[in-house]
Design a protein around this motif. Structure first.
Motif, PDB file in Angstrom:
ATOM      1  N   LYS A  26     -11.190  57.040  -1.090  1.00  0.00           N
ATOM      2  CA  LYS A  26     -12.590  57.790  -0.808  1.00  0.00           C
ATOM      3  C   LYS A  26     -13.646  56.664  -0.256  1.00  0.00           C
ATOM      4  CE  LYS A  26     -14.265  61.385  -3.202  1.00  0.00           C
ATOM      5  NZ  LYS A  26     -14.234  62.366  -4.572  1.00  0.00           N
ATOM      6  N   ALA A  27     -13.626  55.605  -1.226  1.00  0.00           N
ATOM      7  CA  ALA A  27     -15.154  55.283   0.299  1.00  0.00           C
ATOM      8  C   ALA A  27     -14.683  54.368   1.688  1.00  0.00           C
ATOM      9  CB  ALA A  27     -15.609  53.995  -0.337  1.00  0.00           C
ATOM     10  N   ASN A  28     -13.483  54.222   1.752  1.00  0.00           N
ATOM     11  CA  ASN A  28     -13.072  53.628   3.013  1.00  0.00           C
ATOM     12  C   ASN A  28     -12.544  54.624   4.065  1.00  0.00           C
ATOM     13  OD1 ASN A  28     -11.934  51.660   2.397  1.00  0.00           O
ATOM     14  ND2 ASN A  28     -10.481  52.075   1.970  1.00  0.00           N
ATOM     15  N   ARG A  29     -12.117  56.224   3.235  1.00  0.00           N
ATOM     16  CA  ARG A  29     -12.747  57.670   4.296  1.00  0.00           C
ATOM     17  C   ARG A  29     -13.864  57.953   4.787  1.00  0.00           C
ATOM     18  NH1 ARG A  29      -7.906  60.374   4.982  1.00  0.00           N
ATOM     19  NH2 ARG A  29      -5.885  59.595   2.713  1.00  0.00           N
ATOM     20  N   ALA A  30     -14.382  57.401   4.202  1.00  0.00           N
ATOM     21  CA  ALA A  30     -16.093  57.985   4.187  1.00  0.00           C
ATOM     22  C   ALA A  30     -16.709  57.507   5.250  1.00  0.00           C
ATOM     23  CB  ALA A  30     -17.313  58.217   3.000  1.00  0.00           C
ATOM     24  N   ILE A  41      -4.597  58.202   7.411  1.00  0.00           N
ATOM     25  CA  ILE A  41      -3.730  57.080   6.961  1.00  0.00           C
ATOM     26  C   ILE A  41      -3.482  58.563   5.717  1.00  0.00           C
ATOM     27  CG2 ILE A  41      -4.083  55.832   4.259  1.00  0.00           C
ATOM     28  CD1 ILE A  41      -7.036  55.038   6.010  1.00  0.00           C
ATOM     29  N   PRO A  42      -1.808  58.407   5.494  1.00  0.00           N
ATOM     30  CA  PRO A  42      -1.260  59.405   4.013  1.00  0.00           C
ATOM     31  C   PRO A  42      -1.765  58.505   2.681  1.00  0.00           C
ATOM     32  CG  PRO A  42       0.159  57.333   4.046  1.00  0.00           C
ATOM     33  CD  PRO A  42      -0.881  57.423   5.010  1.00  0.00           C
ATOM     34  N   GLU A  43      -1.570  60.205   2.544  1.00  0.00           N
ATOM     35  CA  GLU A  43      -2.743  60.859   1.123  1.00  0.00           C
ATOM     36  C   GLU A  43      -1.678  59.927  -0.182  1.00  0.00           C
ATOM     37  OE1 GLU A  43      -5.596  63.438  -1.088  1.00  0.00           O
ATOM     38  OE2 GLU A  43      -3.786  64.476  -0.131  1.00  0.00           O
ATOM     39  N   ARG A  44      -2.232  59.104  -0.808  1.00  0.00           N
ATOM     40  CA  ARG A  44      -1.281  58.764  -2.261  1.00  0.00           C
ATOM     41  C   ARG A  44      -0.624  59.808  -2.918  1.00  0.00           C
ATOM     42  NH1 ARG A  44      -4.863  54.225  -3.500  1.00  0.00           N
ATOM     43  NH2 ARG A  44      -5.598  55.179  -5.602  1.00  0.00           N
ATOM     44  N   ASP A  46      -0.940  59.815  -6.413  1.00  0.00           N
ATOM     45  CA  ASP A  46      -1.647  59.822  -7.215  1.00  0.00           C
ATOM     46  C   ASP A  46      -2.874  61.081  -7.218  1.00  0.00           C
ATOM     47  OD1 ASP A  46      -2.307  58.024  -5.773  1.00  0.00           O
ATOM     48  OD2 ASP A  46      -3.389  57.314  -7.806  1.00  0.00           O
ATOM     49  N   GLN A  47      -3.922  60.996  -6.108  1.00  0.00           N
ATOM     50  CA  GLN A  47      -4.236  61.006  -5.329  1.00  0.00           C
ATOM     51  C   GLN A  47      -4.482  62.537  -5.183  1.00  0.00           C
ATOM     52  OE1 GLN A  47      -5.373  59.067  -1.709  1.00  0.00           O
ATOM     53  NE2 GLN A  47      -7.024  57.997  -2.989  1.00  0.00           N
ATOM     54  N   VAL A  48      -2.899  63.203  -4.880  1.00  0.00           N
ATOM     55  CA  VAL A  48      -2.534  63.906  -4.281  1.00  0.00           C
ATOM     56  C   VAL A  48      -2.373  65.057  -5.312  1.00  0.00           C
ATOM     57  CG1 VAL A  48      -0.466  65.832  -3.413  1.00  0.00           C
ATOM     58  CG2 VAL A  48      -1.210  63.866  -2.075  1.00  0.00           C
ATOM     59  N   SER A  49      -1.714  65.167  -6.713  1.00  0.00           N
ATOM     60  CA  SER A  49      -1.979  65.686  -7.686  1.00  0.00           C
ATOM     61  C   SER A  49      -3.680  65.750  -8.167  1.00  0.00           C
ATOM     62  CB  SER A  49      -0.977  64.985  -8.887  1.00  0.00           C
ATOM     63  OG  SER A  49      -1.237  63.321  -9.081  1.00  0.00           O
ATOM     64  N   ASN A  50      -4.345  64.870  -8.388  1.00  0.00           N
ATOM     65  CA  ASN A  50      -5.495  64.658  -9.087  1.00  0.00           C
ATOM     66  C   ASN A  50      -6.562  65.729  -8.270  1.00  0.00           C
ATOM     67  OD1 ASN A  50      -5.090  62.441 -11.225  1.00  0.00           O
ATOM     68  ND2 ASN A  50      -6.098  61.111  -9.365  1.00  0.00           N
ATOM     69  N   ARG A  51      -5.940  65.820  -6.837  1.00  0.00           N
ATOM     70  CA  ARG A  51      -6.795  66.916  -6.116  1.00  0.00           C
ATOM     71  C   ARG A  51      -6.340  68.518  -6.659  1.00  0.00           C
ATOM     72  NH1 ARG A  51      -5.197  69.197  -2.200  1.00  0.00           N
ATOM     73  NH2 ARG A  51      -3.804  67.317  -1.321  1.00  0.00           N
ATOM     74  N   ARG A  60     -10.326  69.952   0.583  1.00  0.00           N
ATOM     75  CA  ARG A  60      -9.994  69.936   1.186  1.00  0.00           C
ATOM     76  C   ARG A  60      -8.799  68.553   1.760  1.00  0.00           C
ATOM     77  NH1 ARG A  60     -12.727  72.740   5.382  1.00  0.00           N
ATOM     78  NH2 ARG A  60     -13.056  70.333   5.572  1.00  0.00           N
ATOM     79  N   PRO A  61      -7.102  69.037   1.460  1.00  0.00           N
ATOM     80  CA  PRO A  61      -7.112  67.654   1.775  1.00  0.00           C
ATOM     81  C   PRO A  61      -7.324  66.546   2.528  1.00  0.00           C
ATOM     82  CG  PRO A  61      -5.112  69.753   2.025  1.00  0.00           C
ATOM     83  CD  PRO A  61      -5.979  69.689   1.750  1.00  0.00           C
ATOM     84  N   PRO A  62      -7.365  65.335   3.092  1.00  0.00           N
ATOM     85  CA  PRO A  62      -7.842  64.969   4.540  1.00  0.00           C
ATOM     86  C   PRO A  62      -6.836  65.329   5.767  1.00  0.00           C
ATOM     87  CG  PRO A  62      -6.698  62.577   2.570  1.00  0.00           C
ATOM     88  CD  PRO A  62      -6.812  64.519   1.590  1.00  0.00           C
TER      89      PRO A  62
END
Length: 121
Positions: A26-30, A41-44, A46-51, A60-62
């Motif tokens: 999140k920090a890198n994307r921000a 950058i593809p989404e990991r 675990d990040q998809v499942s948490n979202r 929303r997904p990045p």
């Protein structure tokens, strides 16, 4: 170097940055967003499942440009092919002209390997 057809000083900031899933925090994307640089950058998983688990609060997904990401893969594979040659991987050649000659030779060998042989048909 001036941009063709553009006045003023040359652009120093990239349009986009391509990276592995490891850099998708999140920090890198921000940070990239604050500098108006598009993150490819593809989404990991675990990040998809948490979202998704958070539902509508997950946001929303990045955005992700898979075509650009595939081009990154091609560039990386090209570098890896060149690293197969020990002189390039270890920078055994100390003079720039010797290193350039070795690199040119590797390019020619790579081009010959990629060119289909029409005499075998």
């Amino acid at each position: 170097m001036p941009r063709p057809g553009k006045a003023g000083r040359p652009r120093k900031r990239p349009d986009s940055l391509t990276g592995d899933k490891a850099y998708g925090s999140k920090a890198n994307r921000a940070l990239l967003r604050s500098k108006k640089i598009k993150a490819v950058i593809p989404e990991r998983r675990d990040q998809v499942s948490n979202r998704l688990r958070k539902g509508s609060n997950g946001g929303r997904p990045p955005s992700f440009d898979s075509t650009r990401y595939r081009q990154r893969n091609q560039v990386e594979r090209g570098f890896n092919r060149r690293k197969q040659f020990r002189a390039v991987a270890t920078r055994y050649d100390k003079l720039g002209s010797h290193w350039q000659a070795t690199n040119d030779l590797i390019e020619i060998i790579d081009w010959i390997r990629a060119t289909p042989d029409k005499t075998r048909s």
